[in-house]
Design a protein around this motif. Structure first.
Motif, PDB file in Angstrom:
ATOM      1  N   CYS A 212      -9.526  26.975   4.820  1.00 56.06           N
ATOM      2  CA  CYS A 212      -9.569  25.877   5.798  1.00 56.06           C
ATOM      3  C   CYS A 212      -8.740  26.197   7.042  1.00 56.06           C
TER       4      CYS A 212
ATOM      5  N   THR B 277      -5.770  21.562   8.669  1.00 54.61           N
ATOM      6  CA  THR B 277      -6.817  20.983   7.829  1.00 54.61           C
ATOM      7  C   THR B 277      -6.327  19.620   7.351  1.00 54.61           C
TER       8      THR B 277
ATOM      9  N   GLU C 264      -8.624  15.395   3.020  1.00 50.10           N
ATOM     10  CA  GLU C 264     -10.021  15.092   2.745  1.00 50.10           C
ATOM     11  C   GLU C 264     -10.857  16.362   2.651  1.00 50.10           C
ATOM     12  N   GLU C 265     -10.635  17.277   3.593  1.00 45.36           N
ATOM     13  CA  GLU C 265     -11.382  18.537   3.565  1.00 45.36           C
ATOM     14  C   GLU C 265     -11.053  19.328   2.298  1.00 45.36           C
TER      15      GLU C 265
ATOM     16  N   ARG D 130     -12.808  17.804  -0.743  1.00 48.51           N
ATOM     17  CA  ARG D 130     -14.247  18.125  -0.766  1.00 48.51           C
ATOM     18  C   ARG D 130     -14.498  19.518  -1.329  1.00 48.51           C
TER      19      ARG D 130
ATOM     20  N   VAL E  41     -15.313  26.294   2.669  1.00 46.57           N
ATOM     21  CA  VAL E  41     -15.618  25.042   3.334  1.00 46.57           C
ATOM     22  C   VAL E  41     -17.132  24.929   3.357  1.00 46.57           C
TER      23      VAL E  41
END
Length: 172
Positions: free
Chosen positions: A85, A100, A103-104, A107, A166
């Motif tokens: 990220c 980053t 939330e990222e 996921r 990602v």
């Protein structure tokens, strides 16, 4: 302030501002070398800071699991996700990278069954591998990452596509 005190301060705080005086910087480098350490300049968006690296570091071996000592497998996977990220272009320098968000990370890590992302990020922050931004909630790579030997960073570049990705982006 003595060099010994500044080295102790650097160990506790992880980073300090680089002295403006060249003689002070040379004295601090010499003190670090006497302690078996080296100073690493952290160049990012602000003033130059210093972190401590080891004077003599052995690169990771193929059998080394990597990651911080004492970290569980989930924490190492969270660090790997943070790397992809915060370091979207493996051809670029690894530090300072880009920010980053939780939330990222969630996921990316949910399909891998990693649940305690906040706990792992907090642990990685305490160890200096990550640096949270208390103002915008972003997560950034920490000063310890800047001290990694270039041989290890090159190995990460070669294996970048194996890190948790990602969505919609690969390391190729």
């Amino acid at each position: 302030m003595t060099e010994a005190f500044r080295l102790a301060q650097l160990r506790v705080w992880r980073t300090i501002a680089a002295p403006e005086d060249d003689a002070d910087l040379a004295d601090l480098k010499a003190a670090a070398a006497n302690a078996g350490r080296r100073l690493v300049e952290l160049r990012g968006t602000g003033p130059v800071n210093l972190a401590l690296g080891w004077l003599e570091e052995g690169p990771l071996t193929p059998d080394d699991v990597g990651g911080p000592g004492g970290a569980g497998e989930a924490t190492v996977v969270v660090l790997a996700a943070c790397l992809t990220c915060c370091w979207p272009d493996p051809d670029a320098p690894i530090f300072p990278g880009v920010p980053t968000t939780f939330e990222e990370l969630r996921r990316i890590l949910a399909p891998l069954g990693i649940q305690n992302v906040t706990q792992a990020v907090n642990r990685l922050c305490r160890w200096g591998y990550l640096a949270p931004d208390l103002f915008d909630g972003a997560i950034r790579l920490g000063p310890v990452v800047a001290t990694w030997p270039e041989a290890d960073v090159d190995r990460l570049r070669r294996r970048y596509s194996q890190l948790p990705a990602v969505e919609g982006r690969t390391g190729d």
